[in-house]
Design a protein around this motif. Structure first.
Motif, PDB file in Angstrom:
ATOM      1  N   GLN A 176      14.590  12.776   5.773  1.00 61.31           N
ATOM      2  CA  GLN A 176      13.884  12.706   4.486  1.00 61.31           C
ATOM      3  C   GLN A 176      14.714  12.026   3.409  1.00 61.31           C
ATOM      4  O   GLN A 176      14.166  11.339   2.551  1.00 61.31           O
ATOM      5  CB  GLN A 176      13.533  14.115   3.990  1.00 61.31           C
ATOM      6  CG  GLN A 176      12.452  14.796   4.766  1.00 61.31           C
ATOM      7  CD  GLN A 176      12.193  16.199   4.239  1.00 61.31           C
ATOM      8  OE1 GLN A 176      12.397  16.500   3.060  1.00 61.31           O
ATOM      9  NE2 GLN A 176      11.744  17.078   5.119  1.00 61.31           N
ATOM     10  N   LYS A 177      16.021  12.211   3.429  1.00 63.14           N
ATOM     11  CA  LYS A 177      16.870  11.652   2.372  1.00 63.14           C
ATOM     12  C   LYS A 177      17.277  10.210   2.629  1.00 63.14           C
ATOM     13  O   LYS A 177      17.186   9.367   1.751  1.00 63.14           O
ATOM     14  CB  LYS A 177      18.137  12.501   2.213  1.00 63.14           C
ATOM     15  CG  LYS A 177      17.918  13.860   1.595  1.00 63.14           C
ATOM     16  CD  LYS A 177      19.246  14.489   1.233  1.00 63.14           C
ATOM     17  CE  LYS A 177      19.477  15.699   2.083  1.00 63.14           C
ATOM     18  NZ  LYS A 177      20.776  16.309   1.885  1.00 63.14           N
ATOM     19  N   THR A 178      17.738   9.938   3.831  1.00 64.77           N
ATOM     20  CA  THR A 178      18.309   8.613   4.119  1.00 64.77           C
ATOM     21  C   THR A 178      17.307   7.642   4.720  1.00 64.77           C
ATOM     22  O   THR A 178      17.536   6.440   4.711  1.00 64.77           O
ATOM     23  CB  THR A 178      19.489   8.742   5.107  1.00 64.77           C
ATOM     24  OG1 THR A 178      18.987   9.188   6.371  1.00 64.77           O
ATOM     25  CG2 THR A 178      20.538   9.721   4.587  1.00 64.77           C
ATOM     26  N   GLY A 179      16.218   8.158   5.293  1.00 61.86           N
ATOM     27  CA  GLY A 179      15.254   7.298   5.958  1.00 61.86           C
ATOM     28  C   GLY A 179      15.671   6.898   7.361  1.00 61.86           C
ATOM     29  O   GLY A 179      14.972   6.138   8.035  1.00 61.86           O
ATOM     30  N   GLU A 180      16.822   7.416   7.827  1.00 57.85           N
ATOM     31  CA  GLU A 180      17.274   7.097   9.180  1.00 57.85           C
ATOM     32  C   GLU A 180      16.229   7.569  10.193  1.00 57.85           C
ATOM     33  O   GLU A 180      15.768   8.706  10.146  1.00 57.85           O
ATOM     34  CB  GLU A 180      18.613   7.770   9.471  1.00 57.85           C
ATOM     35  CG  GLU A 180      19.143   7.488  10.856  1.00 57.85           C
ATOM     36  CD  GLU A 180      20.441   8.223  11.166  1.00 57.85           C
ATOM     37  OE1 GLU A 180      20.874   8.144  12.328  1.00 57.85           O
ATOM     38  OE2 GLU A 180      21.017   8.874  10.268  1.00 57.85           O
ATOM     39  N   VAL A 181      15.870   6.682  11.092  1.00 54.20           N
ATOM     40  CA  VAL A 181      14.852   6.997  12.097  1.00 54.20           C
ATOM     41  C   VAL A 181      15.528   7.580  13.332  1.00 54.20           C
ATOM     42  O   VAL A 181      16.436   6.978  13.896  1.00 54.20           O
ATOM     43  CB  VAL A 181      14.040   5.731  12.465  1.00 54.20           C
ATOM     44  CG1 VAL A 181      13.079   6.016  13.599  1.00 54.20           C
ATOM     45  CG2 VAL A 181      13.299   5.205  11.244  1.00 54.20           C
TER      46      VAL A 181
ATOM     47  N   LEU B  10      12.091  11.060  11.064  1.00 56.19           N
ATOM     48  CA  LEU B  10      13.152  10.449  10.280  1.00 56.19           C
ATOM     49  C   LEU B  10      13.783  11.439   9.317  1.00 56.19           C
ATOM     50  O   LEU B  10      13.225  12.510   9.052  1.00 56.19           O
ATOM     51  CB  LEU B  10      12.621   9.240   9.521  1.00 56.19           C
ATOM     52  CG  LEU B  10      11.511   9.507   8.509  1.00 56.19           C
ATOM     53  CD1 LEU B  10      11.829   8.807   7.203  1.00 56.19           C
ATOM     54  CD2 LEU B  10      10.200   8.994   9.064  1.00 56.19           C
TER      55      LEU B  10
END
Length: 188
Positions: free
Chosen positions: A60-65, A58
């Protein structure tokens, strides 16, 4: 109502006509049985809940997987890239531990240079490749700034999971393994 002089059969019959508490309990017993069966079924359903380990990559900043994959204890995760300064291939192998930590077990690199360790574990040279084995260094996660040209791939048990070019360029990424719980594991 007194039953002193009545035979037992008539006392019981009189009891059923009188609405005694004993008969009320007997009348509600099918409901009690139903409740017990339902509670048992719910308990068994909850008890069958399972857990699965999921490898996740993912942002690290946005959490987008970017990727999720089911993994198991003992699986081998391969992290392979080209060293940014020395321009030589570098591969690290991790083994998934029971506590979901990633145990660095080996490094294979084509030479020594900036930032390349020279003495981790047992070191040997095989076909011009420096092999470091039995490192046994544990990590909760792997963090890196992705490069579409440097990261060649991340693999699982000898198969490519994802290529560096499949991840966004110059974005901070994390690879970690977490447990997920499923009420009915076969429907995960």
């Amino acid at each position: 109502m007194k039953y002193k002089n009545l035979p037992a059969a008539e006392q019981a019959e009189g009891c059923s006509r009188s609405g005694s508490k004993g008969m009320e309990r007997q009348a509600s017993s099918p409901y009690v049985k139903l409740i017990i069966v339902l509670l048992t079924a719910v308990f068994l359903w909850i008890a069958s809940a399972g857990r699965s380990r999921v490898l996740t990559i993912l942002n690290q900043k946005t959490g987008e997987v970017y990727l999720e994959s089911y993994v198991s204890e003992g699986d081998k995760i391969e992290y392979s890239w080209v060293h940014s300064f020395e321009h030589i291939p570098w591969t690290e192998e991790y083994e998934l531990q029971n506590d979901n930590e990633l145990m660095l077990t080996s490094i294979a690199v084509a030479g020594f240079g900036a930032g390349i360790p020279e003495n981790k574990g047992e070191v040997s040279v095989e076909d011009g490749i420096i092999k470091m084995r039995n490192i046994n260094q544990s990590y909760e996660e792997i963090n890196w700034i992705n490069s579409n040209t440097a990261l060649t791939h991340i693999g699982l048990n000898g198969s490519v999971l994802i290529k560096g070019s499949d991840l966004p360029h110059h974005e901070p990424c994390t690879l970690k393994v977490k447990e997920r719980y499923f009420v009915w594991p076969r429907f995960r």
